[in-house]
Design an enzyme around this catalytic site. Structure first.
Site, PDB file in Angstrom:
ATOM      1  N   ASN A  65     -15.366 -70.868  62.937  1.00 52.26           N
ATOM      2  CA  ASN A  65     -15.093 -70.305  64.263  1.00 52.26           C
ATOM      3  C   ASN A  65     -16.414 -70.250  65.028  1.00 52.26           C
ATOM      4  O   ASN A  65     -17.250 -69.393  64.765  1.00 52.26           O
ATOM      5  CB  ASN A  65     -14.485 -68.905  64.128  1.00 52.26           C
ATOM      6  CG  ASN A  65     -14.239 -68.249  65.473  1.00 52.26           C
ATOM      7  OD1 ASN A  65     -14.296 -68.892  66.524  1.00 52.26           O
ATOM      8  ND2 ASN A  65     -13.949 -66.958  65.458  1.00 52.26           N
ATOM      9  N   LYS A  82     -16.841 -69.496  68.055  1.00 54.62           N
ATOM     10  CA  LYS A  82     -16.808 -68.450  69.090  1.00 54.62           C
ATOM     11  C   LYS A  82     -17.319 -69.014  70.427  1.00 54.62           C
ATOM     12  O   LYS A  82     -17.073 -70.177  70.724  1.00 54.62           O
ATOM     13  CB  LYS A  82     -17.563 -67.207  68.627  1.00 54.62           C
ATOM     14  CG  LYS A  82     -17.055 -66.709  67.267  1.00 54.62           C
ATOM     15  CD  LYS A  82     -17.566 -65.354  66.897  1.00 54.62           C
ATOM     16  CE  LYS A  82     -17.012 -64.922  65.542  1.00 54.62           C
ATOM     17  NZ  LYS A  82     -17.381 -63.545  65.189  1.00 54.62           N
ATOM     18  N   HIS A 140      -7.671 -62.681  66.675  1.00 56.64           N
ATOM     19  CA  HIS A 140      -9.012 -62.322  66.203  1.00 56.64           C
ATOM     20  C   HIS A 140      -9.375 -60.931  66.718  1.00 56.64           C
ATOM     21  O   HIS A 140      -8.989 -60.531  67.815  1.00 56.64           O
ATOM     22  CB  HIS A 140     -10.034 -63.356  66.686  1.00 56.64           C
ATOM     23  CG  HIS A 140     -11.354 -63.248  65.992  1.00 56.64           C
ATOM     24  ND1 HIS A 140     -12.307 -62.305  66.340  1.00 56.64           N
ATOM     25  CD2 HIS A 140     -11.876 -63.952  64.951  1.00 56.64           C
ATOM     26  CE1 HIS A 140     -13.352 -62.443  65.548  1.00 56.64           C
ATOM     27  NE2 HIS A 140     -13.128 -63.434  64.706  1.00 56.64           N
ATOM     28  N   GLU A 193     -11.954 -59.760  67.947  1.00 61.19           N
ATOM     29  CA  GLU A 193     -12.647 -59.743  69.243  1.00 61.19           C
ATOM     30  C   GLU A 193     -11.662 -59.886  70.389  1.00 61.19           C
ATOM     31  O   GLU A 193     -11.858 -59.293  71.462  1.00 61.19           O
ATOM     32  CB  GLU A 193     -13.706 -60.853  69.267  1.00 61.19           C
ATOM     33  CG  GLU A 193     -14.863 -60.559  68.322  1.00 61.19           C
ATOM     34  CD  GLU A 193     -15.634 -61.793  67.888  1.00 61.19           C
ATOM     35  OE1 GLU A 193     -16.538 -61.632  67.046  1.00 61.19           O
ATOM     36  OE2 GLU A 193     -15.331 -62.907  68.357  1.00 61.19           O
ATOM     37  N   GLU A 197     -10.135 -60.378  57.987  1.00 59.31           N
ATOM     38  CA  GLU A 197     -11.498 -60.174  58.499  1.00 59.31           C
ATOM     39  C   GLU A 197     -11.730 -58.685  58.754  1.00 59.31           C
ATOM     40  O   GLU A 197     -11.353 -58.167  59.798  1.00 59.31           O
ATOM     41  CB  GLU A 197     -11.691 -60.941  59.807  1.00 59.31           C
ATOM     42  CG  GLU A 197     -11.654 -62.443  59.654  1.00 59.31           C
ATOM     43  CD  GLU A 197     -12.341 -63.133  60.829  1.00 59.31           C
ATOM     44  OE1 GLU A 197     -13.154 -64.024  60.581  1.00 59.31           O
ATOM     45  OE2 GLU A 197     -12.084 -62.764  61.981  1.00 59.31           O
ATOM     46  N   GLY A 202     -20.125 -60.260  61.867  1.00 54.63           N
ATOM     47  CA  GLY A 202     -21.365 -60.328  62.628  1.00 54.63           C
ATOM     48  C   GLY A 202     -22.340 -59.206  62.348  1.00 54.63           C
ATOM     49  O   GLY A 202     -23.344 -59.057  63.033  1.00 54.63           O
ATOM     50  N   SER A 236     -18.661 -62.534  57.696  1.00 50.29           N
ATOM     51  CA  SER A 236     -19.999 -62.787  57.150  1.00 50.29           C
ATOM     52  C   SER A 236     -19.975 -63.548  55.826  1.00 50.29           C
ATOM     53  O   SER A 236     -20.846 -63.367  54.978  1.00 50.29           O
ATOM     54  CB  SER A 236     -20.790 -61.479  56.998  1.00 50.29           C
ATOM     55  OG  SER A 236     -20.960 -60.858  58.259  1.00 50.29           O
TER      56      SER A 236
END
Length: 259
Positions: A10, A12, A100, A102, A175, A181, A221
């Site tokens: 991904n 991003k 996701h 985010e 996730e 991150g 990660s």
């Protein structure tokens, strides 16, 4: 049941078209074609990079999939700024990330939104686009000890109304938000606990055969240093890779760990 691993990157909101082409070419150069008989590999660049990246792999005759990072559930219409399933299908996408954290956190995406996107992606299996459905808990939920129930609820909502025969094409990516991150990673045991619970929930919703067919990835990660231990867990069938997917050698090393 043996499930073919999937390593998906991904990207991003990173990589211009020129940068994306260079990264795709570097990945292509590092990859051995026969690896793709044993592991599925995909990259999910920004919309602007999708066709150029697809073209790199197509030119190199390398069976690396390309996926979108998001999609809207309507096929067309007055939805300024959105991209439809037919649009990403025409580009050549074979995967699409939905839900996701985010998207949920910054853009208010709900479980109902995720479910609509899953249905839209699974509707036409002539030129299939497999949804990579992201689920995961915040640090607060983890500390409360209710993370299994929280993730189970996300899984149930995402698959609501999806029949077993098409549900097998979907992919779930666990996730934990606290590990995205941040440099923190769930231990292999923590990751396995939730991925195993996801499979158990799918068995309750469908049946053991369907649950055993659906791939469950770990994201958060994962990198070349911890991939081997994570991928050795019985219910982890690959990874949704963030930062490490922006470095060709790191990403390809993770692919090698999945062989």
């Amino acid at each position: 049941m043996a499930r073919k691993p999937l390593i998906a990157g991904n990207w991003k909101m990173n990589e211009t078209i020129a940068e994306g082409v260079v990264l795709a070419q570097e990945i292509s150069n590092e990859m051995e074609p026969d690896w793709l008989d044993k592991v599925d590999v995909a990259v999910c660049p920004p919309y602007t990079d999708l066709k150029p990246v697809y073209t790199v792999f197509e030119f190199d005759k390398l069976n690396i999939g390309v996926g979108a990072q998001n999609v809207f559930w309507e096929p067309s219409g007055a939805y300024t700024g959105e991209i439809s399933v037919p649009m990403i299908r025409e580009i050549g996408c074979s995967y699409c990330i939905v839900g996701h954290s985010e998207r949920r956190q910054y853009f208010g995406e709900t479980n109902d939104d995720v479910n609509k996107k899953v249905h839209a992606l699974l509707k036409d299996r002539v030129q299939p686009i497999d949804p990579i459905i992201c689920v995961g808990e915040s640090l607060a939920v983890r500390d409360e000890g209710t993370y299994i129930q929280f993730v189970d609820a996300q899984v149930k909502a995402a698959f609501a109304g999806v029949q077993a025969d098409v549900a097998k094409a979907a992919i779930v990516a666990y996730e934990p938000i606290w590990a995205i991150g941040t440099g923190r990673t769930a231990t292999p045991e923590q990751a396995q606990e939730v991925c195993g619970a996801i499979r158990e929930m799918l068995a309750v919703m469908y049946d053991q055969d369907t649950a055993a067919s659906i791939r469950v990835l770990y994201g958060g990660s994962m990198n070349e240093g911890n991939a081997s231990q994570l991928l050795s867990q019985p219910d982890i069938d690959g990874g949704l890779i963030g930062g490490a997917s922006l470095k060709a050698k790191s990403f390809v090393q993770i692919v090698k760990e999945a062989l």
